[in-house]
Design a protein around this motif. Structure first.
Motif, short mmCIF file in Angstrom:
data_model
loop_
_atom_site.label_atom_id
_atom_site.label_comp_id
_atom_site.label_asym_id
_atom_site.label_seq_id
_atom_site.Cartn_x
_atom_site.Cartn_y
_atom_site.Cartn_z
N LEU A 26 29.54 -14.00 4.31
CA LEU A 26 29.58 -12.65 3.74
C LEU A 26 30.38 -12.65 2.44
N ASN A 27 29.73 -12.24 1.37
CA ASN A 27 30.39 -12.10 0.08
C ASN A 27 31.20 -10.81 0.06
N THR A 28 32.53 -10.93 -0.07
CA THR A 28 33.40 -9.75 -0.13
C THR A 28 34.18 -9.70 -1.45
N ASP A 29 33.73 -10.47 -2.43
CA ASP A 29 34.44 -10.60 -3.70
C ASP A 29 34.43 -9.28 -4.47
N PRO A 30 35.58 -8.63 -4.66
CA PRO A 30 35.60 -7.36 -5.38
C PRO A 30 35.28 -7.50 -6.87
N ALA A 31 35.39 -8.74 -7.39
CA ALA A 31 35.09 -8.97 -8.80
C ALA A 31 33.60 -9.17 -9.06
N ASP A 32 32.84 -9.35 -8.01
CA ASP A 32 31.40 -9.52 -8.15
C ASP A 32 30.77 -8.17 -8.49
N PRO A 33 30.04 -8.06 -9.61
CA PRO A 33 29.44 -6.78 -10.01
C PRO A 33 28.55 -6.18 -8.93
N ALA A 34 27.97 -7.05 -8.10
CA ALA A 34 27.08 -6.55 -7.05
C ALA A 34 27.86 -6.08 -5.82
N ASN A 35 29.18 -6.16 -5.89
CA ASN A 35 29.97 -5.85 -4.70
C ASN A 35 31.17 -4.97 -5.00
N GLN A 36 31.20 -4.35 -6.17
CA GLN A 36 32.40 -3.62 -6.58
C GLN A 36 32.59 -2.31 -5.83
N GLY A 37 31.55 -1.81 -5.24
CA GLY A 37 31.69 -0.59 -4.45
C GLY A 37 31.89 -0.87 -2.98
N GLY A 38 32.28 -2.09 -2.65
CA GLY A 38 32.45 -2.45 -1.25
C GLY A 38 31.13 -2.57 -0.53
N GLU A 39 30.10 -3.00 -1.27
CA GLU A 39 28.77 -3.11 -0.67
C GLU A 39 28.70 -4.08 0.49
N TRP A 40 29.74 -4.93 0.63
CA TRP A 40 29.73 -5.88 1.75
C TRP A 40 29.64 -5.13 3.09
N ARG A 41 30.19 -3.92 3.15
CA ARG A 41 30.12 -3.15 4.39
C ARG A 41 28.67 -2.85 4.77
N LEU A 42 27.88 -2.46 3.76
CA LEU A 42 26.47 -2.17 3.99
C LEU A 42 25.72 -3.44 4.36
N HIS A 43 26.02 -4.54 3.66
CA HIS A 43 25.36 -5.81 3.97
C HIS A 43 25.67 -6.25 5.40
N LEU A 44 26.92 -6.07 5.82
CA LEU A 44 27.31 -6.43 7.19
C LEU A 44 26.56 -5.56 8.20
N LYS A 45 26.55 -4.27 7.97
CA LYS A 45 25.87 -3.35 8.89
C LYS A 45 24.39 -3.67 8.99
N ASN A 46 23.74 -3.86 7.84
CA ASN A 46 22.30 -4.17 7.86
C ASN A 46 22.01 -5.51 8.51
N GLY A 47 22.86 -6.49 8.21
CA GLY A 47 22.65 -7.82 8.79
C GLY A 47 22.71 -7.81 10.30
N LEU A 48 23.68 -7.09 10.85
CA LEU A 48 23.81 -7.00 12.30
C LEU A 48 22.70 -6.16 12.92
N ASN A 49 22.34 -5.06 12.26
CA ASN A 49 21.29 -4.19 12.80
C ASN A 49 19.93 -4.86 12.82
N ASN A 50 19.67 -5.74 11.87
CA ASN A 50 18.38 -6.44 11.84
C ASN A 50 18.15 -7.26 13.10
N PHE A 51 19.22 -7.88 13.60
CA PHE A 51 19.07 -8.67 14.83
C PHE A 51 18.81 -7.75 16.02
N GLU A 52 19.47 -6.61 16.06
CA GLU A 52 19.25 -5.68 17.17
C GLU A 52 17.82 -5.16 17.17
N THR A 53 17.26 -4.91 16.00
CA THR A 53 15.87 -4.46 15.92
C THR A 53 14.94 -5.51 16.48
#
Length: 267
Positions: A26-53
């Protein structure tokens, strides 16, 4: 984390449905432009939910229970460490905790999730190749310091100082200044000059006596590469008495610098 040992363990690990292995990069780098809004939280949620589906469609209740157990551990780990995050998090986990490796890293990774019969080690091996276990040995007259580092982070440090009365190298816990008791003003300067002269005369012999200790430190910590840092004459003498191969020598006095800064400058 001893990365080499974990890779060896995980390479030989195999299980079968409904018992599976969860792998997360999981990329949690706050300096990454794609992650500056804490998008890792959404990536984590989606990643886990995909397996449940997927498991909802598959209908295997035992596998669902195993995944839910792992999911809870992963979410708890992230919540407990949210203030300590750096550039990435890696997790390998099974429901029965036969496998549980959770690490916050200073190194970047590409976000990936897997729930399979075997752990996915491609990125872990790449990290090991790019950032092997490293030892940095710093010299400055009668002080020698080592820094034990892995994956770009400092794991441990130690300082040896030569007792000029007994000519024994003694290891100290935490920061230690060789001139802390040399007095002040002219007296301190005079004693430092005397130390420098005496050390120059005996350097080769004294470094010969500490070299086996440093070889043992390197062996016990399983260093893949070793750097020597200090004045040219000092690091050359020390290298000549060590059995371990030296990756490189850096002619700078960095012994009193903060360890992470030393690591970033040397490696």
């Amino acid at each position: 984390m001893d990365l080499k040992k974990w890779i060896n363990k995980l390479e030989n690990y195999y299980t079968e449905k409904p018992n599976r292995v969860f792998t997360m990069y999981l990329n949690t780098d706050p300096a990454d432009p794609a992650n500056q809004g804490g998008e890792w939280r959404l990536h984590l949620k989606n990643g886990l939910n995909n397996f449940e589906t997927y498991m909802k469609e598959d209908g295997d209740s035992d596998e669902k229970r195993n995944f839910w157990a792992v999911k809870e551990k992963v979410q708890n780990f992230m919540e407990e460490n949210v203030q300590n995050l750096k550039k990435s998090v890696i997790i390998f986990a099974t429901a029965d905790e036969d496998v549980w490796l959770a690490e916050i890293l200073q190194m970047p990774v590409k976000t990936e999730f897997y729930w399979e019969d075997e752990p996915r080690l491609e990125q872990l091996k790449e990290l090991h190749e790019s950032f092997p276990k490293t030892g940095i040995i710093l010299t400055q007259k009668n002080q020698v310091k080592f820094i034990d580092a892995e994956l770009g982070s400092v794991k441990e440090t130690g300082v040896y100082e030569l007792d000029l009365d007994t000519e024994d190298w003694r290891q100290h816990q935490g920061p230690h200044k060789a001139d802390a008791n040399l007095g002040s003003g002219g007296a301190k300067s005079s004693q430092k000059d005397e130390l420098a002269e005496r050390f120059s005369e005996n350097r080769a012999r004294w470094y010969k006596s500490i070299a086996p200790k440093l070889d043992k430190v390197a062996k016990n910590r399983d260093w893949d590469q070793i750097y020597l840092v200090g004045e040219s004459d000092e690091v050359n003498d020390l290298e000549s008495h060590m059995n371990k191969q030296i990756q490189d020598k850096i002619n700078k006095n960095l012994l009193d610098q903060e360890e992470t800064k030393v690591l970033n400058e040397v490696v």
